[in-house]
Design a protein around this motif. Structure first.
Motif, mmCIF file in Angstrom:
data_model
loop_
_atom_site.group_PDB
_atom_site.id
_atom_site.type_symbol
_atom_site.label_atom_id
_atom_site.label_comp_id
_atom_site.label_asym_id
_atom_site.label_seq_id
_atom_site.Cartn_x
_atom_site.Cartn_y
_atom_site.Cartn_z
ATOM 1 N N SER A 83 0.827 -1.209 0.000
ATOM 2 C CA SER A 83 0.000 0.000 0.000
ATOM 3 C C SER A 83 0.861 1.259 0.000
ATOM 4 O O SER A 83 0.562 2.233 -0.702
ATOM 5 C CB SER A 83 -0.923 -0.012 1.223
ATOM 6 N N VAL A 84 1.941 1.251 0.768
ATOM 7 C CA VAL A 84 2.817 2.416 0.835
ATOM 8 C C VAL A 84 3.527 2.623 -0.500
ATOM 9 O O VAL A 84 3.707 3.766 -0.949
ATOM 10 C CB VAL A 84 3.838 2.253 1.975
ATOM 11 N N MET A 85 3.915 1.553 -1.148
ATOM 12 C CA MET A 85 4.568 1.669 -2.455
ATOM 13 C C MET A 85 3.592 2.166 -3.520
ATOM 14 O O MET A 85 4.008 2.757 -4.517
ATOM 15 C CB MET A 85 5.159 0.318 -2.875
ATOM 16 N N GLY A 86 2.303 1.934 -3.321
ATOM 17 C CA GLY A 86 1.295 2.446 -4.241
ATOM 18 C C GLY A 86 1.466 1.916 -5.653
ATOM 19 O O GLY A 86 1.706 0.723 -5.875
ATOM 20 N N ASN A 87 1.384 2.812 -6.622
ATOM 21 C CA ASN A 87 1.490 2.410 -8.027
ATOM 22 C C ASN A 87 2.872 1.886 -8.394
ATOM 23 O O ASN A 87 3.036 1.215 -9.420
ATOM 24 C CB ASN A 87 1.135 3.588 -8.940
ATOM 25 N N TYR A 88 3.862 2.184 -7.573
ATOM 26 C CA TYR A 88 5.218 1.709 -7.858
ATOM 27 C C TYR A 88 5.361 0.210 -7.567
ATOM 28 O O TYR A 88 6.320 -0.417 -8.021
ATOM 29 C CB TYR A 88 6.244 2.486 -7.025
ATOM 30 N N PHE A 89 4.430 -0.336 -6.827
ATOM 31 C CA PHE A 89 4.528 -1.735 -6.433
ATOM 32 C C PHE A 89 4.553 -2.663 -7.651
ATOM 33 O O PHE A 89 5.313 -3.630 -7.690
ATOM 34 C CB PHE A 89 3.340 -2.095 -5.529
ATOM 35 N N ARG A 90 3.740 -2.360 -8.660
ATOM 36 C CA ARG A 90 3.597 -3.270 -9.797
ATOM 37 C C ARG A 90 4.896 -3.416 -10.595
ATOM 38 O O ARG A 90 5.125 -4.470 -11.207
ATOM 39 C CB ARG A 90 2.474 -2.779 -10.715
ATOM 40 N N ASN A 91 5.735 -2.384 -10.611
ATOM 41 C CA ASN A 91 6.972 -2.443 -11.381
ATOM 42 C C ASN A 91 8.181 -2.848 -10.543
ATOM 43 O O ASN A 91 9.281 -2.987 -11.079
ATOM 44 C CB ASN A 91 7.253 -1.095 -12.050
ATOM 45 N N ALA A 92 7.988 -3.027 -9.254
ATOM 46 C CA ALA A 92 9.081 -3.470 -8.395
ATOM 47 C C ALA A 92 9.285 -4.972 -8.561
ATOM 48 O O ALA A 92 8.345 -5.716 -8.839
ATOM 49 C CB ALA A 92 8.772 -3.148 -6.936
ATOM 50 N N THR A 93 10.516 -5.423 -8.402
ATOM 51 C CA THR A 93 10.787 -6.854 -8.462
ATOM 52 C C THR A 93 10.294 -7.512 -7.174
ATOM 53 O O THR A 93 10.117 -6.834 -6.146
ATOM 54 C CB THR A 93 12.289 -7.122 -8.616
ATOM 55 N N PRO A 94 10.043 -8.811 -7.200
ATOM 56 C CA PRO A 94 9.646 -9.504 -5.967
ATOM 57 C C PRO A 94 10.642 -9.275 -4.826
ATOM 58 O O PRO A 94 10.243 -9.128 -3.665
ATOM 59 C CB PRO A 94 9.602 -10.971 -6.385
ATOM 60 N N GLU A 95 11.927 -9.218 -5.160
ATOM 61 C CA GLU A 95 12.953 -8.994 -4.131
ATOM 62 C C GLU A 95 12.822 -7.607 -3.548
ATOM 63 O O GLU A 95 12.962 -7.412 -2.329
ATOM 64 C CB GLU A 95 14.345 -9.196 -4.737
ATOM 65 N N GLN A 96 12.561 -6.607 -4.385
ATOM 66 C CA GLN A 96 12.414 -5.235 -3.903
ATOM 67 C C GLN A 96 11.162 -5.083 -3.047
ATOM 68 O O GLN A 96 11.172 -4.383 -2.034
ATOM 69 C CB GLN A 96 12.375 -4.272 -5.093
ATOM 70 N N VAL A 173 -4.169 8.666 13.253
ATOM 71 C CA VAL A 173 -3.867 9.266 14.544
ATOM 72 C C VAL A 173 -4.221 10.745 14.498
ATOM 73 O O VAL A 173 -3.636 11.507 13.721
ATOM 74 C CB VAL A 173 -2.378 9.097 14.919
ATOM 75 N N ASN A 174 -5.187 11.144 15.307
ATOM 76 C CA ASN A 174 -5.600 12.546 15.372
ATOM 77 C C ASN A 174 -5.945 13.102 13.992
ATOM 78 O O ASN A 174 -5.634 14.245 13.658
ATOM 79 C CB ASN A 174 -4.505 13.398 16.024
ATOM 80 N N GLY A 175 -6.587 12.270 13.179
ATOM 81 C CA GLY A 175 -6.998 12.701 11.856
ATOM 82 C C GLY A 175 -5.936 12.595 10.789
ATOM 83 O O GLY A 175 -6.190 12.907 9.623
ATOM 84 N N ILE A 176 -4.734 12.147 11.148
ATOM 85 C CA ILE A 176 -3.651 11.985 10.178
ATOM 86 C C ILE A 176 -3.599 10.520 9.744
ATOM 87 O O ILE A 176 -3.364 9.626 10.560
ATOM 88 C CB ILE A 176 -2.286 12.391 10.766
ATOM 89 N N ASN A 177 -3.850 10.270 8.466
ATOM 90 C CA ASN A 177 -3.819 8.926 7.909
ATOM 91 C C ASN A 177 -2.358 8.544 7.666
ATOM 92 O O ASN A 177 -1.732 9.025 6.718
ATOM 93 C CB ASN A 177 -4.625 8.898 6.603
ATOM 94 N N LEU A 178 -1.812 7.689 8.532
ATOM 95 C CA LEU A 178 -0.393 7.361 8.436
ATOM 96 C C LEU A 178 -0.075 6.593 7.163
ATOM 97 O O LEU A 178 0.976 6.793 6.552
ATOM 98 C CB LEU A 178 0.045 6.560 9.663
ATOM 99 N N GLY A 179 -0.967 5.692 6.744
ATOM 100 C CA GLY A 179 -0.722 4.944 5.518
ATOM 101 C C GLY A 179 -0.603 5.855 4.317
ATOM 102 O O GLY A 179 0.307 5.720 3.490
ATOM 103 N N LEU A 180 -1.516 6.824 4.212
ATOM 104 C CA LEU A 180 -1.478 7.777 3.105
ATOM 105 C C LEU A 180 -0.265 8.686 3.211
ATOM 106 O O LEU A 180 0.374 9.008 2.196
ATOM 107 C CB LEU A 180 -2.764 8.612 3.102
ATOM 108 N N THR A 181 0.076 9.098 4.423
ATOM 109 C CA THR A 181 1.246 9.952 4.625
ATOM 110 C C THR A 181 2.513 9.250 4.154
ATOM 111 O O THR A 181 3.328 9.831 3.430
ATOM 112 C CB THR A 181 1.387 10.326 6.109
ATOM 113 N N PHE A 182 2.687 7.994 4.536
ATOM 114 C CA PHE A 182 3.876 7.251 4.129
ATOM 115 C C PHE A 182 3.871 6.975 2.625
ATOM 116 O O PHE A 182 4.923 6.959 1.985
ATOM 117 C CB PHE A 182 3.968 5.935 4.907
ATOM 118 N N ARG A 183 2.689 6.757 2.039
ATOM 119 C CA ARG A 183 2.611 6.543 0.594
ATOM 120 C C ARG A 183 3.064 7.795 -0.162
ATOM 121 O O ARG A 183 3.800 7.697 -1.151
ATOM 122 C CB ARG A 183 1.196 6.178 0.189
ATOM 123 N N ASN A 184 2.642 8.955 0.303
ATOM 124 C CA ASN A 184 3.071 10.206 -0.325
ATOM 125 C C ASN A 184 4.573 10.409 -0.186
ATOM 126 O O ASN A 184 5.237 10.921 -1.098
ATOM 127 C CB ASN A 184 2.320 11.387 0.291
#
Length: 219
Positions: A83-96, A173-184
């Motif tokens: 989820s954090v890698m987002g759209n980049y996940f599909r082009n990453a190698t399995p090892e990455q 946390v306090n209205g801050i979406n950590l998953g989205l923050t890390f994805r950005n």
């Protein structure tokens, strides 16, 4: 945006560690509701830390091993990493993909371990009134952290049922979406490094600003 420091880690640890320092949960995954599961584990955590902060402060390696072992049983790091890698996940190698999940996990474990020994609170409470589940395999659980100064910080867990086990996949946390923050932040790191996956993974260091968490957001 400032790096994760002691103050930030106090609130980041609320996101996932509150369901981490407890006994294995696999056998309880389907017999308990997500709300009951979180409530029981918050209580277990408070009992485990009661009167032992000084001990853990002088034995961080022991605390980190405990966090590492139990987070693995609660958090779905493969799902979170993708989820954090987002759209980049599909082009990453399995090892990455695998390596990023491991690096992401370790950065959180390090942060939470340091934060646990400095975390000051008056009360941790799972709310009695919870939103009804919209889907059988997805749930959210709301709780509050009451700081020593009386300020209340709302926390919301997102969980998904995977292979018969409830797993934490995101936290607000306090209205801050950590998953989205890390994805950005991952997206920005990829842009800054000319989409060099290995450079981004090697240099990964999640950041959340102190002011951002204290002021809250709209998530």
């Amino acid at each position: 945006m400032k790096g994760v420091n002691g103050m930030v880690s106090r609130w980041l640890l609320v996101g996932m560690i509150l369901v981490g320092l407890v006994a294995p949960l696999q056998a309880l995954a389907q017999s308990q509701s997500p709300e009951t599961l979180v409530r029981d584990n918050v209580e277990s955590l408070m009992e485990d830390l009661e009167g032992r902060k000084d001990y853990y402060a002088n034995n961080l390696g022991e605390l980190e091993a405990l966090v590492d072992k139990n987070l693995d049983q609660v958090a779905d790091f493969r799902y979170i990493g993708a989820s954090v890698m987002g759209n980049y996940f599909r082009n990453a190698t399995p090892e990455q993909r695998s390596r990023f999940a491991d690096v992401f996990r370790q950065t959180l474990i390090d942060t939470y371990t340091r934060g646990l020994v400095t975390f000051d609170y008056d009360e941790l409470r799972v709310l009695d009134a919870q939103q009804a589940q919209r889907y059988d395999d997805q749930a959210s659980v709301a709780m509050e952290v009451v700081a020593n100064n009386g300020q209340v910080y709302p926390v919301s867990y997102s969980l998904r049922l995977s292979n018969g086990e409830w797993r934490v996949v995101n936290v607000i946390v306090n209205g801050i979406n950590l998953g989205l923050t890390f994805r950005n932040q991952f997206d920005q790191a990829m842009r800054d490094n000319n989409r060099d996956y290995d450079a981004v993974i090697d240099g990964w260091s999640p950041e959340v600003g102190v002011e951002e968490l204290e002021q809250g957001g709209d998530a």
